[in-house]
Design a protein around this motif. Structure first.
Motif, PDB file in Angstrom:
ATOM      1  N   ALA A  14     -35.809  36.334 -10.812  1.00  0.00           N
ATOM      2  CA  ALA A  14     -35.427  37.427  -9.905  1.00  0.00           C
ATOM      3  C   ALA A  14     -36.125  38.722 -10.299  1.00  0.00           C
ATOM      4  N   LYS A  15     -36.156  39.020 -11.581  1.00  0.00           N
ATOM      5  CA  LYS A  15     -36.827  40.224 -12.080  1.00  0.00           C
ATOM      6  C   LYS A  15     -38.320  40.187 -11.751  1.00  0.00           C
ATOM      7  N   ASN A  16     -38.949  39.048 -11.980  1.00  0.00           N
ATOM      8  CA  ASN A  16     -40.372  38.904 -11.716  1.00  0.00           C
ATOM      9  C   ASN A  16     -40.670  39.037 -10.222  1.00  0.00           C
ATOM     10  N   THR A  17     -39.809  38.496  -9.386  1.00  0.00           N
ATOM     11  CA  THR A  17     -39.992  38.592  -7.935  1.00  0.00           C
ATOM     12  C   THR A  17     -39.928  40.038  -7.474  1.00  0.00           C
ATOM     13  N   ILE A  18     -38.986  40.790  -8.006  1.00  0.00           N
ATOM     14  CA  ILE A  18     -38.856  42.209  -7.658  1.00  0.00           C
ATOM     15  C   ILE A  18     -40.098  42.978  -8.098  1.00  0.00           C
ATOM     16  N   GLN A  19     -40.568  42.726  -9.319  1.00  0.00           N
ATOM     17  CA  GLN A  19     -41.765  43.409  -9.817  1.00  0.00           C
ATOM     18  C   GLN A  19     -42.992  43.047  -8.988  1.00  0.00           C
ATOM     19  N   TYR A  20     -43.118  41.793  -8.626  1.00  0.00           N
ATOM     20  CA  TYR A  20     -44.254  41.339  -7.829  1.00  0.00           C
ATOM     21  C   TYR A  20     -44.243  42.017  -6.458  1.00  0.00           C
ATOM     22  N   ASN A  21     -43.081  42.035  -5.815  1.00  0.00           N
ATOM     23  CA  ASN A  21     -42.979  42.668  -4.492  1.00  0.00           C
ATOM     24  C   ASN A  21     -43.260  44.167  -4.555  1.00  0.00           C
ATOM     25  N   ALA A  22     -42.811  44.822  -5.610  1.00  0.00           N
ATOM     26  CA  ALA A  22     -43.086  46.254  -5.771  1.00  0.00           C
ATOM     27  C   ALA A  22     -44.589  46.497  -5.940  1.00  0.00           C
ATOM     28  N   MET A  23     -45.247  45.649  -6.704  1.00  0.00           N
ATOM     29  CA  MET A  23     -46.691  45.796  -6.906  1.00  0.00           C
ATOM     30  C   MET A  23     -47.453  45.530  -5.606  1.00  0.00           C
ATOM     31  N   ILE A  24     -47.008  44.556  -4.833  1.00  0.00           N
ATOM     32  CA  ILE A  24     -47.633  44.279  -3.527  1.00  0.00           C
ATOM     33  C   ILE A  24     -47.499  45.500  -2.614  1.00  0.00           C
ATOM     34  N   GLN A  25     -46.345  46.133  -2.631  1.00  0.00           N
ATOM     35  CA  GLN A  25     -46.154  47.333  -1.815  1.00  0.00           C
ATOM     36  C   GLN A  25     -47.101  48.450  -2.251  1.00  0.00           C
ATOM     37  N   LYS A  26     -47.313  48.591  -3.560  1.00  0.00           N
ATOM     38  CA  LYS A  26     -48.245  49.601  -4.054  1.00  0.00           C
ATOM     39  C   LYS A  26     -49.675  49.313  -3.594  1.00  0.00           C
ATOM     40  N   VAL A  27     -50.078  48.057  -3.675  1.00  0.00           N
ATOM     41  CA  VAL A  27     -51.425  47.682  -3.239  1.00  0.00           C
ATOM     42  C   VAL A  27     -51.578  47.940  -1.742  1.00  0.00           C
ATOM     43  N   ASN A  28     -50.580  47.563  -0.965  1.00  0.00           N
ATOM     44  CA  ASN A  28     -50.631  47.809   0.483  1.00  0.00           C
ATOM     45  C   ASN A  28     -50.727  49.295   0.790  1.00  0.00           C
ATOM     46  N   LYS A  29     -50.035  50.109   0.040  1.00  0.00           N
ATOM     47  CA  LYS A  29     -50.081  51.562   0.233  1.00  0.00           C
ATOM     48  C   LYS A  29     -51.477  52.101  -0.089  1.00  0.00           C
ATOM     49  N   GLU A  30     -52.095  51.581  -1.140  1.00  0.00           N
ATOM     50  CA  GLU A  30     -53.449  52.010  -1.491  1.00  0.00           C
ATOM     51  C   GLU A  30     -54.438  51.667  -0.378  1.00  0.00           C
ATOM     52  N   PHE A  31     -54.315  50.472   0.168  1.00  0.00           N
ATOM     53  CA  PHE A  31     -55.214  50.091   1.262  1.00  0.00           C
ATOM     54  C   PHE A  31     -54.923  50.895   2.526  1.00  0.00           C
ATOM     55  N   ALA A  32     -53.661  51.230   2.766  1.00  0.00           N
ATOM     56  CA  ALA A  32     -53.332  52.079   3.905  1.00  0.00           C
ATOM     57  C   ALA A  32     -53.949  53.472   3.736  1.00  0.00           C
ATOM     58  N   ASN A  33     -53.931  53.989   2.513  1.00  0.00           N
ATOM     59  CA  ASN A  33     -54.552  55.288   2.242  1.00  0.00           C
ATOM     60  C   ASN A  33     -56.060  55.230   2.460  1.00  0.00           C
ATOM     61  N   LEU A  34     -56.694  54.149   2.006  1.00  0.00           N
ATOM     62  CA  LEU A  34     -58.135  53.993   2.225  1.00  0.00           C
ATOM     63  C   LEU A  34     -58.458  53.901   3.722  1.00  0.00           C
ATOM     64  N   LYS A  35     -57.642  53.179   4.439  1.00  0.00           N
ATOM     65  CA  LYS A  35     -57.836  53.044   5.886  1.00  0.00           C
ATOM     66  C   LYS A  35     -57.707  54.409   6.564  1.00  0.00           C
ATOM     67  N   TYR A  36     -56.751  55.206   6.117  1.00  0.00           N
ATOM     68  CA  TYR A  36     -56.532  56.551   6.658  1.00  0.00           C
ATOM     69  C   TYR A  36     -57.762  57.435   6.418  1.00  0.00           C
ATOM     70  N   VAL A  37     -58.326  57.350   5.226  1.00  0.00           N
ATOM     71  CA  VAL A  37     -59.501  58.139   4.879  1.00  0.00           C
ATOM     72  C   VAL A  37     -60.713  57.672   5.695  1.00  0.00           C
ATOM     73  N   ILE A  38     -60.873  56.378   5.831  1.00  0.00           N
ATOM     74  CA  ILE A  38     -62.016  55.855   6.600  1.00  0.00           C
ATOM     75  C   ILE A  38     -61.943  56.298   8.050  1.00  0.00           C
ATOM     76  N   ARG A  39     -60.740  56.356   8.594  1.00  0.00           N
ATOM     77  CA  ARG A  39     -60.580  56.805   9.991  1.00  0.00           C
ATOM     78  C   ARG A  39     -60.560  58.322  10.097  1.00  0.00           C
ATOM     79  N   GLU A  40     -60.843  59.008   9.008  1.00  0.00           N
ATOM     80  CA  GLU A  40     -60.899  60.474   8.945  1.00  0.00           C
ATOM     81  C   GLU A  40     -59.585  61.146   9.366  1.00  0.00           C
ATOM     82  N   GLY A  41     -58.489  60.549   8.910  1.00  0.00           N
ATOM     83  CA  GLY A  41     -57.184  61.150   9.151  1.00  0.00           C
ATOM     84  C   GLY A  41     -56.591  60.891  10.507  1.00  0.00           C
ATOM     85  N   ARG A  42     -57.192  60.004  11.254  1.00  0.00           N
ATOM     86  CA  ARG A  42     -56.641  59.701  12.589  1.00  0.00           C
ATOM     87  C   ARG A  42     -55.812  58.470  12.559  1.00  0.00           C
TER      88      ARG A  42
END
Length: 137
Positions: free
Chosen positions: A109-137
């Motif tokens: 259970a602990k490992n699953t929570i940590q894994y899901n939290a890390m996946i959310q962080k990675v998704n957020k990083e890619f969302a930020n990159l996508k935002y920058v590539i689209r020049e804030g649109r």
């Protein structure tokens, strides 16, 4: 330059890989809970990864020949590998099996929570990159 830009994502990937390996090891432990003589296993990664990230290892040895063993570890966190270690220090039952199913379920259970939290962080990083590539649109 481009490698440094994605370095934090690569570090998160390394952590995700270790978490995935831990999930497999925990699953094997649970599956072998009734196997006589089975030693439970666990994954060691976070301590070595943390040392490599901080870069302040107290012990440094001098390597003056090619056959000397390097005890310094690594300065590159991406070179740190998760390792599977057998827990053969104690025996819980008469059949020499030392798997504690309750502990394994908590670890899973602990490992699953940590894994899901890390996946959310990675998704957020890619969302930020996508935002920058689209020049804030």
């Amino acid at each position: 330059m481009i490698n440094r830009m994605f370095n934090h994502i690569n570090l998160m990937q390394k952590s995700l890989d270790a978490s995935w390996m831990r999930q497999e090891v925990i699953s094997q432990n649970i599956a072998n809970a009734d196997t006589p003589g089975y030693d439970a296993k666990h994954v060691e990664f976070e301590e070595a990864f943390s040392r490599a990230l901080s870069g302040n290892d107290n012990f440094k040895n001098n390597i003056s020949r090619s056959k000397h063993i390097n005890f310094n570890g690594t300065d590159d966190p991406l070179a740190v590998q998760p390792t599977i270690v057998s827990n053969d220090h104690f025996v819980m039952r008469m059949d020499d099996n030392n798997v504690d199913p309750d502990k394994e379920m908590v670890d899973m259970a602990k490992n699953t929570i940590q894994y899901n939290a890390m996946i959310q962080k990675v998704n957020k990083e890619f969302a930020n990159l996508k935002y920058v590539i689209r020049e804030g649109r």
